[in-house]
Write a protein that holds these residues in place. Structure first.
Motif, PDB file in Angstrom:
ATOM      1  N   ARG A 137       0.772  -1.173  -0.082  1.00 27.96           N
ATOM      2  CA  ARG A 137       0.062  -0.131   0.130  1.00 27.96           C
ATOM      3  C   ARG A 137       0.918   1.284   0.012  1.00 27.96           C
ATOM      4  NH1 ARG A 137      -4.478   1.123   4.708  1.00 27.96           N
ATOM      5  NH2 ARG A 137      -5.768   2.714   3.527  1.00 27.96           N
ATOM      6  N   ALA A 138       1.979   1.151   0.921  1.00 30.74           N
ATOM      7  CA  ALA A 138       2.903   2.331   0.938  1.00 30.74           C
ATOM      8  C   ALA A 138       3.730   2.544  -0.458  1.00 30.74           C
ATOM      9  CB  ALA A 138       3.908   2.127   1.970  1.00 30.74           C
ATOM     10  N   VAL A 139       4.075   1.319  -1.131  1.00 32.16           N
ATOM     11  CA  VAL A 139       4.465   1.581  -2.489  1.00 32.16           C
ATOM     12  C   VAL A 139       3.642   2.136  -3.518  1.00 32.16           C
ATOM     13  CG1 VAL A 139       5.495   0.177  -4.309  1.00 32.16           C
ATOM     14  CG2 VAL A 139       6.279  -0.410  -2.079  1.00 32.16           C
ATOM     15  N   ALA A 140       2.515   1.796  -3.421  1.00 33.81           N
ATOM     16  CA  ALA A 140       1.314   2.374  -4.326  1.00 33.81           C
ATOM     17  C   ALA A 140       1.435   3.783  -4.135  1.00 33.81           C
ATOM     18  CB  ALA A 140       0.252   1.412  -4.128  1.00 33.81           C
ATOM     19  N   GLN A 141       1.063   4.188  -3.017  1.00 33.68           N
ATOM     20  CA  GLN A 141       0.914   5.606  -2.787  1.00 33.68           C
ATOM     21  C   GLN A 141       2.133   6.707  -3.077  1.00 33.68           C
ATOM     22  OE1 GLN A 141       0.081   5.165   1.627  1.00 33.68           O
ATOM     23  NE2 GLN A 141      -2.167   5.219   1.240  1.00 33.68           N
ATOM     24  N   ALA A 142       3.261   6.026  -2.776  1.00 30.73           N
ATOM     25  CA  ALA A 142       4.481   6.800  -3.163  1.00 30.73           C
ATOM     26  C   ALA A 142       4.906   6.852  -4.364  1.00 30.73           C
ATOM     27  CB  ALA A 142       5.650   5.938  -2.454  1.00 30.73           C
ATOM     28  N   ASN A 143       4.249   6.044  -5.320  1.00 30.80           N
ATOM     29  CA  ASN A 143       4.806   5.821  -6.555  1.00 30.80           C
ATOM     30  C   ASN A 143       3.699   6.209  -7.784  1.00 30.80           C
ATOM     31  OD1 ASN A 143       7.687   4.658  -6.779  1.00 30.80           O
ATOM     32  ND2 ASN A 143       6.424   3.535  -5.362  1.00 30.80           N
ATOM     33  N   TRP A 144       2.356   6.410  -7.223  1.00 34.07           N
ATOM     34  CA  TRP A 144       1.325   6.893  -7.871  1.00 34.07           C
ATOM     35  C   TRP A 144       1.732   8.350  -8.567  1.00 34.07           C
ATOM     36  CZ3 TRP A 144      -2.379   5.273 -10.687  1.00 34.07           C
ATOM     37  CH2 TRP A 144      -3.469   6.073 -11.028  1.00 34.07           C
ATOM     38  N   PRO A 145       1.694   8.485  -9.969  1.00 32.73           N
ATOM     39  CA  PRO A 145       1.953   9.809 -10.461  1.00 32.73           C
ATOM     40  C   PRO A 145       1.173  10.625 -10.742  1.00 32.73           C
ATOM     41  CG  PRO A 145       1.794   7.969 -12.176  1.00 32.73           C
ATOM     42  CD  PRO A 145       1.414   7.298 -10.839  1.00 32.73           C
ATOM     43  N   PHE A 146      -0.005  10.630 -10.214  1.00 29.56           N
ATOM     44  CA  PHE A 146      -1.092  11.765 -10.387  1.00 29.56           C
ATOM     45  C   PHE A 146      -1.534  12.319  -9.133  1.00 29.56           C
ATOM     46  CE2 PHE A 146      -1.329   8.713 -13.870  1.00 29.56           C
ATOM     47  CZ  PHE A 146      -0.952   9.256 -14.828  1.00 29.56           C
ATOM     48  N   PRO A 147      -0.776  12.982  -8.399  1.00 28.51           N
ATOM     49  CA  PRO A 147      -1.490  13.567  -6.989  1.00 28.51           C
ATOM     50  C   PRO A 147      -2.657  14.081  -6.995  1.00 28.51           C
ATOM     51  CG  PRO A 147       0.321  14.962  -8.016  1.00 28.51           C
ATOM     52  CD  PRO A 147       0.445  13.580  -8.808  1.00 28.51           C
TER      53      PRO A 147
END
Length: 369
Positions: A243-253
Motif C-alpha cells: 500500500r505504501a509503495v502504491a501511494q509513493a509511486n502513484w504519478p497523479f497527485p
C-alpha cells in the motif's frame, strides 16, 4: 450469446458451486470480523485474536462477481434486457432498502442528539447524496463517498460499474460497443480502472475452468498452498508495505488513489484467490454436499450481512453504552447482527421477485434490447 446449434454450456459441478457459496459467506463473515476493532466493539488489545481480512474478502467478492457474471450470461441472460433486469434485481433488492434505512436511522440519531449533522452531513443535501448512491457513483474519479452508516457500500461503487462495462462488452457489437465502452471507461475514472483486472480475473477463471483440470493431488496441494501463502502475506504485513509503495509511486497527485490505494496487494491476493478456486474445482470437495442445505441458506444472506452489519455496529455504539471488554455485550451485538440480517434479508434478498417485476416493467418501458 449461444447460437441454436451450439452445445449447451455445462453447469458447474455441485460441489464446486457449494464451495464458492462457502467462500462467499465466509468472506462476508470476515468483513464483519475485520470491523470489530475499528468500530470499538472489542478492546484494541484483543486485536490479535480477530483476523483483519476485510480487504482480502472484498477481493474474493470481486473475483466471485466476475466468475458469476460470466456464468450467468452464458447460461441464463440471453439478451441485454434480461441481463439488466437480473443485475438491477440483485443489487437494488438489498442496496435500496438499506440505503433508505441508513439515511432514516442517521436522521433519528441526529434528532435524538446521539449524533450531529456534521457526523452525517449527507442529511443536509439528500437530493444530492441519495441519487449519487442510488447510481453507485461514490467512487468515480476523485469522489469518495459512502452513505450514512454503510461504510462497506464503497465496493458497490466498483462492482456495479463492472457489471455495466461487462454488459456493454458482451451484448453490444461493432462501433456501438467501442463507443459505449470508451465512454464508460472515461466516466468511471482511474480508481475503477485499477481494480478492474481483479474483477476480470473472475471472468477469466470461469472460462479457464471450463476446459482445464488439475490432477487432484496437485490441486489439493495447490489449494493448501494458497491458504498458507495468504497467511504468510498477512503475517509479513506485506499488504501495508505494498500500500505504501502504491501511494509513493502513484504519478497523479491530483487524482488520489483513496479506496484503490491497496491495488498492488489486491493483485497479489487476486492471484491467490484465482488459484484457490481453480484448485478447489479439481480437488472436488464432495464432502461439502453433506451440508449443502445450511450452506446454501447462509450464502443466501451474504449480501445483506455485508451491508447491514456496519449499520448495526454504528447504531449500537451510538445509542448503547457498549463495554468492549464484556463478552455478554459482544455476544448480544453478534445476535443483533444475525437477527437484523435475517429480518432485512426477508424483505430484500429473499423477496427479489417483487424487485424483478418492477425492473421488468421498467425495461419494457425503456425498450432495452
Amino acid at each position: 450469446m449461444t447460437s441454436p446449434t451450439a452445445p449447451l454450456p455445462r453447469p458447474l459441478p455441485r460441489s464446486f458451486s457449494l464451495y464458492l457459496d462457502c467462500c462467499r459467506f465466509l468472506a462476508a463473515v470476515l468483513v464483519v470480523v475485520s470491523h470489530v476493532v475499528p468500530y470499538g466493539v472489542v478492546a484494541p488489545g484483543s486485536a490479535i485474536w480477530w483476523p483483519n481480512l476485510g480487504r482480502e474478502s472484498v477481493v474474493v467478492f470481486f473475483v466471485l462477481s466476475g466468475f458469476v457474471i460470466a456464468y450467468t450470461t452464458e447460461h441464463k441472460n440471453a439478451s441485454l434486457r434480461e441481463y439488466c433486469v437480473a443485475r438491477c434485481t440483485r443489487i437494488y433488492s438489498v442496496a435500496l432498502p438499506l440505503l433508505l434505512l441508513g439515511f432514516a436511522l442517521a436522521a433519528v440519531l441526529v434528532l435524538s442528539g446521539q449524533a450531529t449533522l456534521a457526523d452525517y452531513y449527507q442529511l443536509r443535501k439528500p437530493w444530492l447524496y441519495l441519487p449519487l448512491h442510488l447510481l453507485f457513483m461514490g467512487e468515480l474519479w476523485t469522489i469518495s463517498e459512502v452513505p450514512p452508516l454503510l461504510g462497506p457500500y464503497w465496493s458497490l461503487g466498483y462492482e456495479v460499474w463492472y457489471y455495466v462495462l461487462f454488459g456493454a462488452a458482451f451484448y453490444l457489437r461493432g462501433t456501438r460497443r467501442l463507443v459505449v465502452l470508451g465512454s464508460l471507461l472515461l466516466l468511471v475514472g482511474p480508481k475503477l480502472w485499477l481494480l478492474l483486472p481483479v474483477w476480470l480475473a473472475g471472468v477469466l477463471t470461469y472460462h479457464w475452468q471450463k476446459t482445464h483440470t488439475i490432477a487432484r493431488p496437485l490441486a489439493l496441494a495447490g489449494w493448501c498452498a494458497t491458504l498458507a501463502l495468504l497467511a504468510a502475506f498477512k503475517a509479513a504485513d506485506l499488504d501495508a508495505a505494498l500500500r505504501a509503495v502504491a501511494q509513493a509511486n502513484w504519478p497523479f497527485p491530483g487524482l488520489p488513489l483513496k479506496s484503490a490505494d491497496r491495488c498492488l496487494a489486491d493483485y497479489l491476493v487476486c492471484v491467490l484467490v484465482v488459484v484457490n478456486f481453480l484448485c478447489a474445482k479439481s480437488a472436488d470437495f464432495g464432502a461439502l454436499l453433506r451440508v449443502e442445505r445450511p450452506v446454501r441458506w447462509l450464502a443466501s444472506y451474504t449480501f445483506t450481512l455485508y451491508l447491514v452489519h456496519a449499520l448495526v455496529l454504528r447504531v449500537w455504539v451510538s445509542v448503547y453504552p457498549h463495554r468492549a471488554a464484556d463478552a455478554g455485550d459482544v455476544a448480544l451485538l453478534v445476535a443483533l447482527i444475525a437477527g437484523a440480517t435475517w429480518v432485512i434479508g426477508q424483505v430484500s434478498e429473499h423477496r427479489k421477485g417483487w424487485f424483478e417485476g418492477m425492473f421488468v416493467r421498467l425495461a419494457s418501458a425503456r425498450r432495452i434490447v
